[in-house]
Scaffold this motif. Structure first.
Motif, PDB file in Angstrom:
ATOM      1  N   GLY A 462      30.910  30.371  48.462  1.00 38.18           N
ATOM      2  CA  GLY A 462      29.993  29.413  47.855  1.00 38.18           C
ATOM      3  C   GLY A 462      30.597  28.575  46.754  1.00 38.18           C
ATOM      4  O   GLY A 462      29.942  27.657  46.243  1.00 38.18           O
ATOM      5  N   ALA A 463      31.829  28.847  46.349  1.00 36.47           N
ATOM      6  CA  ALA A 463      32.487  28.068  45.283  1.00 36.47           C
ATOM      7  C   ALA A 463      33.327  26.960  45.907  1.00 36.47           C
ATOM      8  O   ALA A 463      34.129  27.197  46.817  1.00 36.47           O
ATOM      9  CB  ALA A 463      33.363  28.980  44.438  1.00 36.47           C
ATOM     10  N   ASP A 492      45.744  32.548  47.859  1.00 35.33           N
ATOM     11  CA  ASP A 492      44.978  33.748  48.201  1.00 35.33           C
ATOM     12  C   ASP A 492      43.697  33.776  47.370  1.00 35.33           C
ATOM     13  O   ASP A 492      43.722  33.533  46.161  1.00 35.33           O
ATOM     14  CB  ASP A 492      45.799  35.003  47.910  1.00 35.33           C
ATOM     15  CG  ASP A 492      46.981  35.151  48.864  1.00 35.33           C
ATOM     16  OD1 ASP A 492      46.836  34.736  50.037  1.00 35.33           O
ATOM     17  OD2 ASP A 492      48.029  35.659  48.428  1.00 35.33           O
ATOM     18  N   TYR A 493      42.581  34.063  48.027  1.00 35.93           N
ATOM     19  CA  TYR A 493      41.292  34.174  47.345  1.00 35.93           C
ATOM     20  C   TYR A 493      40.766  35.601  47.526  1.00 35.93           C
ATOM     21  O   TYR A 493      41.125  36.288  48.493  1.00 35.93           O
ATOM     22  CB  TYR A 493      40.296  33.160  47.918  1.00 35.93           C
ATOM     23  CG  TYR A 493      40.728  31.728  47.749  1.00 35.93           C
ATOM     24  CD1 TYR A 493      40.475  31.045  46.565  1.00 35.93           C
ATOM     25  CD2 TYR A 493      41.409  31.055  48.767  1.00 35.93           C
ATOM     26  CE1 TYR A 493      40.882  29.727  46.401  1.00 35.93           C
ATOM     27  CE2 TYR A 493      41.811  29.745  48.612  1.00 35.93           C
ATOM     28  CZ  TYR A 493      41.553  29.089  47.431  1.00 35.93           C
ATOM     29  OH  TYR A 493      41.961  27.790  47.264  1.00 35.93           O
ATOM     30  N   PRO A 494      39.898  36.053  46.613  1.00 32.41           N
ATOM     31  CA  PRO A 494      39.361  37.416  46.745  1.00 32.41           C
ATOM     32  C   PRO A 494      38.547  37.565  48.032  1.00 32.41           C
ATOM     33  O   PRO A 494      37.873  36.634  48.473  1.00 32.41           O
ATOM     34  CB  PRO A 494      38.491  37.577  45.493  1.00 32.41           C
ATOM     35  CG  PRO A 494      38.217  36.194  45.023  1.00 32.41           C
ATOM     36  CD  PRO A 494      39.397  35.367  45.399  1.00 32.41           C
ATOM     37  N   SER A 495      38.620  38.757  48.620  1.00 33.06           N
ATOM     38  CA  SER A 495      37.899  39.006  49.867  1.00 33.06           C
ATOM     39  C   SER A 495      36.395  39.057  49.654  1.00 33.06           C
ATOM     40  O   SER A 495      35.620  38.766  50.573  1.00 33.06           O
ATOM     41  CB  SER A 495      38.383  40.310  50.503  1.00 33.06           C
ATOM     42  OG  SER A 495      38.247  41.386  49.581  1.00 33.06           O
ATOM     43  N   ASN A 496      35.972  39.402  48.447  1.00 36.77           N
ATOM     44  CA  ASN A 496      34.553  39.417  48.094  1.00 36.77           C
ATOM     45  C   ASN A 496      34.311  38.480  46.923  1.00 36.77           C
ATOM     46  O   ASN A 496      35.218  38.220  46.116  1.00 36.77           O
ATOM     47  CB  ASN A 496      34.100  40.835  47.723  1.00 36.77           C
ATOM     48  CG  ASN A 496      34.220  41.798  48.885  1.00 36.77           C
ATOM     49  OD1 ASN A 496      33.787  41.503  50.001  1.00 36.77           O
ATOM     50  ND2 ASN A 496      34.837  42.961  48.641  1.00 36.77           N
ATOM     51  N   ALA A 497      33.092  37.988  46.821  1.00 31.47           N
ATOM     52  CA  ALA A 497      32.753  37.059  45.738  1.00 31.47           C
ATOM     53  C   ALA A 497      32.935  37.748  44.391  1.00 31.47           C
ATOM     54  O   ALA A 497      32.386  38.820  44.159  1.00 31.47           O
ATOM     55  CB  ALA A 497      31.316  36.574  45.890  1.00 31.47           C
TER      56      ALA A 497
END
Length: 794
Positions: A462-463, A492-497
């Protein structure tokens, strides 16, 4: 005779007589040069900005000759500046038009332009509207600390306004924040930007103002009168109080999550989750939200609430190594290639990403042939390891002719969605369609639409990821994808918000970032062929000659509003969504909205230099304290030196950027100052500028600094280190001269009063405190300004 006619006759008479009753200051100093070379006095019509119309000079109430005499009086234009060119035009006002003379005066020596003065004047009233001056003649070096600070510059500006625009003095107020630099200057080369806002019914109307540029030597470099007397401002009725307006803003505020990419420590680029808050405008009486950009603001479309799919359609493609043939086949499969397409050029590229991995791409070009002749071309870029097409553009001269039918927008959107699903199936759960405003295509002939430009927004949990983009052009007649461009960064982005602070907490933080200001706003709505025309598009179409002013209906409106107005900041910042801290957009480091001030420097003998170094983050604070008596480290001293030489500008490692937005890995010159060190950029810069030597490959950033070492650094920064080696030419009577390694350097810094003696001793081995280093570099800044010379003209 009417009052207006009598006034006009009086102006003409005054302009004709020009008895020189005005008190005229020496209003300009010059620092650059124009490239124009037209004949003196020749009428050269300037390109009129959007909203201006060409006018006949014969109709001017004040002639060009009279305008020139007036301008020479207003701003004391020297006799050796000759009129080079002029233009006469009309500028649209809220409810009328203003006629303007614009004149350019040029100084020429031996056929070479040495300076220009650009000036404008109201041709009906004779009022000076503006001037700017430029010169390539070197002047004396500006002094440091400033001879004229912002407060003194304000007094000079007010005096100048009284002389050239006295009628406006009762209607203006100085804007304390606009143009104010919160960081103290590190150089005498400062130009103060001063703005006086128009005050209407006790409130500022910030679109009307008087702006002046004044340098630190006290010269007025520029003046601009931006004013419109044809606006009728409504008398304020009952309005919300500041507290009520703030409460209304809090209810309306909707902070949005977005990823920000910063350099990070040592210049490493990394995404950080942030909260952003768009400016809000409300009706001052009702608190109702109004469109921030005015009713004619450009509408890029609406981001849809749901992604293209709930889950990705496939896993990310596996890395491999594509041949030229495989890359070409990937393009053909994705977008098709017309019969007879001939591959004419291919380039294979490799680059190292921030993570140290090698990324590759194929850039391909085809010529489209028909009946033995070239009929168009295709360009494409393909990921060399996955086969994903990054960009595509195709053009054919023999496209079908325009017909009376056109592909409906909804069908074009579906074609764009289908294309993106096919090209980026592993990202479909993070891509959101941006649906264009359908009004943009109403009442537009089919052959004028050409193609639909359709874009997609990338979001992670959502970001928004605004540094990524996906866009396509779909031909409105054939439904074919004409172009495709996808830039998806490889972070790389976190797997969870991630867990974030509450949105209400973010709003509270932004109310320290913004002021809720009561002001008037004036805007125009433009309508063309029954459709609203955004102001940006109106200006573009006017400038290109696509439309005439008479074809456009203009509707104007004046409103009293409360709006969020950004406070002055000493650096660009963002709000960390996870911990609520303000961070620097450049480095990602935690910062504050206010310039930090050390609590333990007040009353200290080095208070000003210490505060200066803290403001530029050359020295850090611990619990608000700068610790002036602590010994300075080598890393801190180099950072201080590089910032001083660069007048406070930030230094970050130079990275080559790959096509995905990642940075190439930097190599450290010193074994003990790695790329992720806070001193890395400054140490590398000092090495490049020959301020330090590579030596044995170690720098020892935490080591302490002696006075002997600091003297050499300062002299190197001044550019005299080679001269200092001839120490026999410098007279010194230091009691401990025999103990000094850098005798010439010590003599220079003491002779220039940058460093001082203690009972006749230089004390070369004494370790330097933070306070001593700060005051030495403050004196260095002073002497650097004094020692600058203008070039000798032969």
């Amino acid at each position: 005779m009417s009052v207006h006619m009598r006034k006009k006759m009086a102006i003409l008479l005054a302009a004709a007589m020009l008895v020189g009753t005005a008190v005229v200051p020496s209003a300009f100093a010059e620092d650059a040069v124009s490239e124009s070379q037209t004949t003196e006095g020749t009428e050269v019509p300037a390109e009129s900005p959007a909203g201006e119309t060409a006018e006949d000079p014969e109709d001017a109430a004040i002639s060009k000759e009279q305008a020139e005499k007036l301008l020479r009086q207003y701003i004391s234009i020297p006799d050796d500046y000759k009129l080079q060119r002029s233009s006469y035009s009309g500028q649209k006002l809220f409810d009328g038009e203003q006629k303007i003379w614009r004149l350019v005066f040029t100084k020429t020596v031996n056929g070479r332009e040495m300076g220009n003065i650009y000036a404008s004047l109201d041709s009906d009233t004779g009022q000076l509207l503006g001037f700017d001056s430029y010169s390539n003649e070197p002047g004396a070096a500006p002094t440091y600390p400033l001879k004229v600070d912002r407060e003194a510059a304000q007094e000079l500006a007010e005096g100048f306004i009284k002389e050239v625009a006295a009628d406006y003095v009762p209607q203006i107020a100085f804007n304390e924040t606009d143009g104010a630099d919160l960081l103290p200057p590190l150089s005498g080369k400062i130009v103060h930007q001063l703005r006086f806002d128009r005050i209407v019914n006790g409130m500022p109307y910030t679109d009307n103002y008087i702006h002046l540029s004044v340098d630190s030597e006290g010269h007025v470099l520029g003046f601009q009168l931006q004013w419109d007397d044809t606006i009728e401002f409504p008398k304020p009725s009952k309005t919300l109080t500041a507290e009520q307006a703030t409460a209304a803003v809090k209810k309306l505020a909707k902070p949005e999550l977005a990823y920000i990419v910063t350099h990070g420590e040592g210049g490493k680029r990394e995404p950080i989750l942030s909260y952003g808050l768009s400016p809000i405008v409300i009706d001052a009486a009702t608190g109702e939200e109004l469109q921030a950009g005015g009713y004619g603001a450009w509408d890029d479309g609406v981001v849809q609430d749901a992604p293209l799919t709930e889950k990705p359609l496939s896993a990310p493609p596996k890395a491999g190594k594509l041949s030229e043939e495989q890359a070409a086949e990937a393009v053909k499969k994705a977008f098709g290639l017309p019969e007879g397409a001939k591959l004419t050029e291919s380039n294979y590229n490799e680059y190292v990403t921030e993570s140290g991995e090698t990324s590759t791409s194929w850039d391909l070009s085809w010529s489209l042939m028909k009946d033995g002749k070239e009929d168009g071309y295709v360009f494409a870029s393909v990921n060399g390891s996955t086969g994903a097409v990054r960009s595509y553009y195709g053009y054919s001269h023999s496209e079908p002719a325009a017909t009376g039918s056109v592909l409906p927008l909804d069908q074009a959107l579906q074609k764009a969605v289908d294309a993106v699903k096919a090209q980026l199936p592993w990202l479909t759960d993070e891509l959101y369609l941006v649906k264009p405003n359908e009004d943009r295509y109403k009442n537009v002939a089919p052959d004028e639409i050409g193609s639909y430009r359709i874009s997609f927004k990338h979001k992670v949990h959502g970001a928004s990821v605004d540094y990524d983009y996906v866009s396509l052009n779909v031909n409105a007649r054939t439904g074919k994808v004409e172009s495709y461009d996808a830039s998806i960064s490889e972070y790389d982005y976190p797997s969870n918000a991630p867990k974030t602070i509450d949105a209400a907490e973010a709003v509270e933080s932004y109310l320290n970032y913004y002021d809720v200001a009561l002001t008037y706003r004036v805007f125009q709505e433009f309508w063309w062929e029954g459709n609203p025309l955004p102001i940006e598009k109106y200006k573009l179409m006017m400038a290109s000659g696509e439309i005439e002013g008479s074809e456009v209906e203009s509707k104007s409106k004046v409103e009293l509003v409360y709006k969020l107005q950004q406070k002055p900041l000493h650096e660009s910042v963002f709000l960390d969504a996870q911990n609520g801290e303000w961070r620097s957009r450049e480095t990602g480091a935690v910062t504050t909205l206010e310039v930090p001030k050390p609590t333990d420097a007040a009353g200290h003998w080095a208070e000003e230099p210490l505060s200066l170094m803290v403001a530029y983050k050359a020295l850090d604070l611990e619990d608000g304290k700068v610790r002036p008596n602590e010994k300075i480290t080598r890393g801190e001293l180099i950072k201080m030196l590089v910032l001083a030489r660069n007048s406070g500008g930030g230094y970050y490692p130079m990275y080559g950027m790959d096509q995905a937005g990642s940075a190439e890995k930097s190599t450290a010159s010193f074994a003990d100052v790695a790329a992720d060190s806070e001193y890395f950029a400054y140490v590398e810069s000092a090495l490049q500028q020959n301020l330090i030597d590579l030596g044995d490959g170690s720098f020892n950033p935490e080591g302490l600094v002696t006075r002997d070492e600091m003297a050499e650094l300062i002299v190197r920064a001044l550019g005299y280190n080679t001269l200092a080696d001839y120490d026999h030419i410098f007279k010194s009577n230091f009691k401990d001269e025999a103990a000094i390694d850098n005798k010439g350097q010590a003599a220079i810094v003491v002779g220039l009063k940058i460093m001082s003696l203690s009972d006749g001793k230089f004390l070369p081995d004494k370790e330097v405190s933070r306070a001593e280093a700060s005051i030495a570099f403050y004196r260095y800044l002073q002497k650097r300004a004094e020692l600058q010379e203008a070039p000798l003209r032969m």
